[in-house]
Design a protein around this motif. Structure first.
Motif, short mmCIF file in Angstrom:
data_model
loop_
_atom_site.label_atom_id
_atom_site.label_comp_id
_atom_site.label_asym_id
_atom_site.label_seq_id
_atom_site.Cartn_x
_atom_site.Cartn_y
_atom_site.Cartn_z
N PHE A 74 73.93 73.35 52.68
CA PHE A 74 74.93 73.36 53.75
C PHE A 74 75.14 71.98 54.32
CE2 PHE A 74 70.97 73.81 56.07
CZ PHE A 74 71.17 73.19 57.29
N SER A 75 76.38 71.71 54.63
CA SER A 75 76.81 70.54 55.39
C SER A 75 77.96 71.04 56.26
CB SER A 75 77.22 69.40 54.46
OG SER A 75 78.17 69.84 53.51
N ASN A 76 79.20 70.63 55.96
CA ASN A 76 80.34 71.28 56.63
C ASN A 76 80.57 72.68 56.10
OD1 ASN A 76 80.64 68.78 57.82
ND2 ASN A 76 82.87 68.79 57.68
N GLY A 105 74.95 76.57 62.36
CA GLY A 105 75.32 77.93 62.76
C GLY A 105 76.11 78.62 61.66
N LYS A 106 77.04 77.90 61.06
CA LYS A 106 77.84 78.43 59.96
C LYS A 106 76.93 78.81 58.79
CE LYS A 106 81.87 77.13 57.15
NZ LYS A 106 82.87 76.05 56.93
N ALA A 107 75.93 77.97 58.52
CA ALA A 107 75.00 78.23 57.42
C ALA A 107 74.17 79.49 57.68
CB ALA A 107 74.08 77.03 57.22
N ILE A 108 73.69 79.64 58.90
CA ILE A 108 72.88 80.82 59.24
C ILE A 108 73.70 82.10 59.07
CG2 ILE A 108 71.82 82.06 61.17
CD1 ILE A 108 69.95 80.00 60.09
N ASP A 109 74.92 82.09 59.56
CA ASP A 109 75.78 83.28 59.41
C ASP A 109 76.00 83.61 57.94
OD1 ASP A 109 76.23 84.20 62.01
OD2 ASP A 109 77.81 82.73 62.37
N TYR A 110 76.25 82.59 57.14
CA TYR A 110 76.47 82.81 55.71
C TYR A 110 75.21 83.38 55.06
CZ TYR A 110 78.48 81.96 51.08
OH TYR A 110 78.99 82.13 49.82
N LEU A 133 63.82 87.40 53.88
CA LEU A 133 63.38 86.13 54.45
C LEU A 133 64.49 85.11 54.32
CD1 LEU A 133 61.26 84.08 55.54
CD2 LEU A 133 60.51 83.78 53.15
N LEU A 134 64.84 84.47 55.44
CA LEU A 134 65.81 83.38 55.46
C LEU A 134 65.07 82.09 55.85
CD1 LEU A 134 68.77 82.42 55.29
CD2 LEU A 134 69.02 83.05 57.70
N VAL A 135 65.11 81.10 54.97
CA VAL A 135 64.46 79.81 55.21
C VAL A 135 65.54 78.75 55.38
CG1 VAL A 135 62.86 78.08 54.31
CG2 VAL A 135 62.50 80.49 53.77
N ALA A 150 72.70 81.98 66.53
CA ALA A 150 71.32 82.01 66.99
C ALA A 150 70.99 83.36 67.62
CB ALA A 150 71.06 80.89 67.98
N ASP A 151 71.91 83.88 68.43
CA ASP A 151 71.71 85.19 69.04
C ASP A 151 71.63 86.28 67.97
OD1 ASP A 151 71.74 84.03 71.54
OD2 ASP A 151 73.80 84.66 72.01
N ARG A 152 72.49 86.18 66.98
CA ARG A 152 72.50 87.17 65.89
C ARG A 152 71.18 87.14 65.12
NH1 ARG A 152 76.21 86.79 60.41
NH2 ARG A 152 75.82 88.93 59.65
#
Length: 232
Positions: A74-76, A105-110, A133-135, A150-152
């Motif tokens: 992830f970057s943009n 945040g975009k990366a976490i959602d993806y 597991l998400l690392v 973050a809340d999600r």
């Protein structure tokens, strides 16, 4: 040395019949930061660490049979380097390219979306699985607003539907921002990217312990975590 665990011991129960494989699977997604600050040696060493992670999982009889791994950068934007596969089927080339900013945040959602899609696939096939597991690995701080993601993430972790491991590397990693994704633990700081290889090997041992655990059984990684890795 401090002991730590990823707490991967909470399986989701699905009724099975005699026609399906009863192996309990754990989907794992690795999100690797490739923003401009990673250019050069950090990017190379991060790739080396991920390669070692794959090899360690493949060398273990339990994780080889139970872990389906996805590797993303992830970057943009988020790029899928390798979609979910058993580790023996992964061909990984360490050719990451540094680019743009750190849209964490975009990366976490993806990553969460991809894991949830994988779980739906398991359900449709009647496959037993444990919490995914998400690392996330990063050397900096988010360039985007991470409030919603973050809340999600924190909510899923609190409800034991996701295990999140945040890894901040080096002095510029913003550990407090990273901790917003998991306020109650599993956020570690690695002194350097060279040390990251050792940390990911330790994660593989946690996954091995989790893959051997029965429903509700407590999971403990008996390999001690070196105190140079600080838990936040």
């Amino acid at each position: 040395m401090a002991k730590a665990t990823l707490n991967l011991d909470k399986p989701f129960k699905i009724e099975l019949d005699d026609t399906v494989d009863n192996t309990t699977l754990i989907p794992v997604s690795v999100l690797a930061d490739v923003s401009y600050s990673m250019e050069g040696t950090p990017l190379q060493e991060q790739g080396d660490a991920i390669q070692t992670f794959i090899e360690t999982l493949e060398a273990d009889d339990y994780t080889r049979a139970s872990i389906e791994l996805s590797i993303m950068t992830f970057s943009n934007d988020v790029k899928v380097i390798h979609d979910y596969s058993f580790v023996e089927d992964i061909y990984f080339e360490n050719n990451f390219v540094a680019e743009a900013s750190t849209y964490m945040g975009k990366a976490i959602d993806y990553g969460i979306d991809s894991l949830q899609s994988k779980l739906k696939e398991y359900k449709s096939k009647g496959t037993l699985y444990k919490a995914p597991l998400l690392v996330l690995i990063t050397d900096g701080k988010p360039s985007d607003d991470i409030t919603a993601s973050a809340d999600r993430c924190a909510d899923l972790v609190a409800r034991k539907k996701l295990t999140f491991l945040g890894i901040g590397v080096g002095d510029d990693a913003d550990m407090q921002e990273l901790k917003r994704f998991n306020p109650n633990g599993n956020v570690l700081k690695s002194p350097t990217f060279e040390d990251l290889k050792e940390l990911l090997v330790w994660v593989s041992y946690s996954l091995s312990a989790a893959s051997q655990a029965g429903p509700g059984e407590e999971v403990e990684n008996h390999v001690e975590l070196d105190p140079k890795f600080k838990l936040f």
